[in-house]
Design an enzyme around this catalytic site. Structure first.
Site, short mmCIF file in Angstrom:
data_model
loop_
_atom_site.label_atom_id
_atom_site.label_comp_id
_atom_site.label_asym_id
_atom_site.label_seq_id
_atom_site.Cartn_x
_atom_site.Cartn_y
_atom_site.Cartn_z
N HIS A 119 0.81 -1.22 0.00
CA HIS A 119 0.00 0.00 0.00
C HIS A 119 0.84 1.27 0.00
O HIS A 119 0.38 2.31 -0.46
CB HIS A 119 -0.95 0.01 1.20
CG HIS A 119 -2.16 -0.84 0.99
ND1 HIS A 119 -2.19 -2.17 1.33
CD2 HIS A 119 -3.37 -0.57 0.44
CE1 HIS A 119 -3.37 -2.67 1.02
NE2 HIS A 119 -4.10 -1.73 0.47
N GLY A 120 2.04 1.20 0.51
CA GLY A 120 2.85 2.42 0.51
C GLY A 120 4.17 2.22 1.21
O GLY A 120 4.32 1.32 2.05
#
Lengths: 485, 337
Positions: free
Chosen positions: A326-327
């Site tokens: 996700h990041g």
């Protein structure tokens, strides 16, 4: 180009639809598919044409490797294995370079007191999605689970605009036959009607609901240090609902747009906040990502076949990887860790044969998810802790307008002042939160309406209402949250 | 219902509905975007003051005197400036208007070669508490100098917006009933109040506490350097075009200021802000305008002064003591309240 923009709805989508079916009507099948690939790449390039070579080269590279893996089906195993490893490493290296370089450099500098300059690379749109999609293709080619696809269909599989930017993460096995099917080359009013309906619902979810809560969530996380109790809860709940309606709205629009072209995308959400445990949640939230992580990470690691301890480790590893996907940030990793931990505890609890009442199970699950989102959303570790501090230790301040009538609340340590000033809330904020919670917890979801779609006046009225209201809110266009991942 | 019929109606019904709303908003034109006034409506009741005022400024051929600020300056009558300097005066005071809004509109006027000769820049202290700008700032290309790539669809969006629908219905209702609204913006951007709002001592004290505790966070904030930079840019722009610029800090009711002064760290922070501002431009500090800010009759609430004070304010700046009073007050302290 955003799904919730004038140019997409009034120009790109109708133009692409009519040209595609016009070409098919003229029996120009290759031309029609080629046009759809071109339109999808145009759609992708609308943001930044500089990213176009990245997706093109990634697509070409994976197609060649995938086909080689297929051709080498009967050759020596080590070659196939080496080719697959090379393919996966190349994909991960591309993703890693753009998405994680600065994260690694920052942490390296911190750990070793180094001064390696940051690269400040802009993240190419959709790279996380098309990379995972193609890794799955390579692995399945290695397992000889893919057919020999022609390049045009493969290009459509990767670039098909409804799912290109933020999923659903489609699997070649569910897409390729659809692109190859002759039946799907005919205009089908059933699919068009269902597609338009679900698109309008998705649009409503994004523009009317998600964007409404976005204000409170953004303001709250920007002013995390000063939030009182009610503001902190409104902030976290707003983000919880914003993320769901934003992403599931996007998915509905993607499913709807794809249906216009007779392509059925997999569902990605199934009322996740109704989940009674964390495992249930991951069967309902971002289903195609969960499926990818299960099939290509968790099971290859051994899944639950090698004893409890190994199972727990595999769960943790899978979810930490999910967090990283996700990041590039410690808050995402921690979010993944929290979910991994919750799954371990849940499995342990189940193994002990313990149960609890459904309402309590739901309450614990929803609150855990809500709290975990705080780490997911916060830009910095510190911000997350501040929001949580507000949620658990914040001052309780209600509107000073109620002071005269509700003076007795002072004895319960409730103060009177401005109502939700730091998140720009008003008297309707909590009413909308409650109303949305009611919809989320008790109503049927859009997938239900899609699968049971039968044209009726009621659904027509719903669509008209959704389209009209969103058209009136288009001047507040905002990007989808999952574009950042 | 057949699938084909559903598809057909899916396109027709929203088209008709949106078309009707669009036409209604064009006819009533609550933001005065078009040049037509088919229904001869006198009072437009728009909620989005930025859109309305930007549209008005787009149409005015020449502005000689311009007031820039937030809602706290909407009760300053620009006609007084016309009395002082002649020409046409306009009040561009908009809700939550910061130095970014002021710079934005000046850059727009510069691009249109319509810069005024006199500018009164009224700075609302609360707009320096953080970098966040009013959401309406971003959607107007005439203001949003921070993002020149803003969608050019905004003219259509102005007619197709919830705000426009709401304003149209409100305007139409008032027009049909022939009622005059309690407050509205006149042609010069001045907030006309038919019935002056009054406030009692208890309410204004409560409001003051509320502002200090909740809006100003008891002084726990960082003054926005970006907004100070915007002030600097305005000063430079005025120098470049030889515009007569007067900068002021808008007044707050004395009790509120006294509360700020009671908090040592807040007081220090405010003093630092004023010092930083003074380094950019001399300014008239109406926050400690002792002769006026202690009079409750000059206020609608603890931060919004009324028309009466607007007159006094302009006189203090331009008439009585100008230019002597336009200087930074070394002492920020208010007389004991």
């Amino acid at each position: 180009m955003l799904f919730n923009s004038y140019e997409f709805i009034f120009l790109f989508l109708p133009f692409t639809f009519f040209i595609y079916f016009y070409l098919l009507q003229q029996r120009l099948i290759v031309g029609a598919k080629g046009f759809l690939v071109f339109a999808s790449l145009f759609f992708y390039s609308w943001w930044n044409i500089a990213y176009l070579p990245i997706i093109l080269s990634s697509m070409l590279f994976n197609y060649v490797i995938g086909n080689s893996l297929n051709e080498n089906f009967k050759s020596v195993r080590i070659h196939k294995h080496a080719l697959l490893t090379f393919g996966i490493i190349a994909n991960i290296a591309l993703l890693g370079y753009f998405k994680y370089s600065d994260f690694f450099i920052e942490n390296f500098n911190l750990a070793f007191d180094g001064s390696v300059p940051l690269l400040h690379l802009a993240l190419p749109l959709a790279i996380s999605f098309f990379t995972f999609q193609q890794i799955a293709y390579l692995v399945d080619s290695y397992r000889a689970e893919t057919a020999e696809y022609d390049f045009l269909n493969y290009a459509l599989f990767v670039t098909f605009f409804p799912q290109l930017i933020a999923g659903p993460i489609v699997h070649h096995a569910e897409m390729m036959p659809q692109f190859a099917s002759r039946w799907n080359l005919l205009k089908q009013y059933k699919n068009i009607a269902a597609g338009l309906f679900i698109f309008s619902i998705g649009l409503f979810k994004k523009v009317v609901i998600a964007d409404y809560f976005a204000t409170f969530a953004t303001n709250g996380f920007d002013k995390a240090e000063v939030l009182n109790f009610f503001e902190a809860w409104a902030t976290s709940l707003s983000y919880t609902f914003q993320l769901y309606f934003d992403f599931s709205g996007y998915t509905d629009m993607a499913i709807g747009a794809a249906l216009l072209f007779n392509i059925k995308l997999p569902i990605n959400f199934n009322s996740p906040y109704k989940a009674l445990d964390i495992q249930d949640f991951w069967r309902r939230w971002h289903i195609t990502l969960s499926r990818f992580l299960r099939d290509y990470v968790y099971i290859p690691l051994g899944g639950n076949r090698k004893g409890s301890f190994r199972t727990y480790n595999n769960l943790m590893a899978t979810f930490i990887l999910g967090g990283i996907w996700h990041g590039a940030g410690w808050t995402f990793i921690f979010w993944g860790f929290l979910h991994g931990m919750a799954l371990v505890i849940h499995r342990f609890w189940k193994n002990l044969g313990l149960t609890m009442p459904n309402i309590l199970a739901w309450f614990i699950t929803f609150n855990f998810i809500n709290i975990a989102w705080v780490f997911f959303r916060a830009k910095e570790w510190d911000d997350a802790l501040k929001v949580l501090n507000g949620m658990f230790y914040g001052e309780m301040i209600i509107s000073y307008k109620l002071e005269e009538k509700w003076q007795f609340l002072s004895s319960a340590n409730i103060k009177f002042g401005a109502w939700l000033p730091h998140i720009s809330g008003d008297q309707f904020t909590y009413a909308f939160l409650l109303m949305t919670a009611f919809i989320v917890f008790f109503s049927k979801n859009s997938s239900f309406y899609l699968f049971n779609f039968v044209p009726s006046k009621k659904l027509l009225f719903l669509s008209t209402f959704a389209i009209t209201l969103t058209a009136l809110l288009f001047n507040k266009i905002s990007e989808f949250l999952y574009f950042n991942f | 219902m057949s699938y084909k019929k559903f598809v057909t109606l899916f396109f027709i019904l929203p088209f008709l509905l949106i078309g009707t709303i669009f036409s209604l908003n064009i006819i009533i034109d609550p933001f005065s975007i078009t040049n037509y006034n088919l229904l001869d409506i006198h009072y437009k009741l728009a909620r989005d003051d930025r859109t309305e005022k930007v549209e008005r400024i787009r149409k005015i051929k020449q502005i000689d005197n311009l007031i820039l600020g937030s809602s706290r300056s909407q009760h300053i009558d620009p006609k007084i400036l016309t009395e002082y300097f002649g020409g046409y005066s306009y009040n561009f005071g908009v809700g939550g208007g910061s130095s970014a809004d002021a710079l934005g509109i000046l850059l727009y006027l510069e691009s249109q070669k319509k810069l005024p000769q006199n500018i009164l820049l009224t700075l609302d202290f609360s707009t320096f508490l953080g970098d966040t700008l009013h959401p309406s700032f971003y959607k107007l290309p005439e203001l949003n100098f921070l993002d020149k790539n803003i969608q050019p669809t905004s003219q259509i969006a102005k007619f197709l917006s919830i705000d426009a629908v709401r304003a149209s219905f409100k305007t139409l209702k008032a027009h049909l009933k022939q009622t005059i609204p309690n407050s509205y913006f006149n042609e010069e951007g001045f907030m006309v109040s038919r019935k002056a709002k009054t406030v009692d001592q208890k309410t204004i004290s409560k409001q003051s506490h509320n502002y200090v505790n909740n809006i100003y966070n008891n002084g726990d904030f960082n003054v926005s350097q970006a907004r100070l930079e915007n002030v600097k840019s305005i000063v430079e722009l005025c120098k470049k075009h030889k515009i007569n610029l007067a900068v002021t800090l808008t007044p707050v009711y004395a009790y509120q200021y006294a509360l700020i002064e009671k908090n040592p760290s807040f007081k220090l922070k405010l003093a630092k802000f004023k010092t930083d501002l003074a380094a950019i431009s001399p300014f008239y500090d109406a926050m400690i305008d002792n002769q006026y800010v202690k009079d409750i009759d000059n206020f609608e609430d603890s931060v919004h002064s009324n028309e009466r004070y607007g007159h006094l304010y302009l006189a203090a700046i331009y008439k009585n003591t100008y230019p002597d009073l336009i200087k930074y007050h070394q002492s920020t302290t208010l007389m004991p309240f």
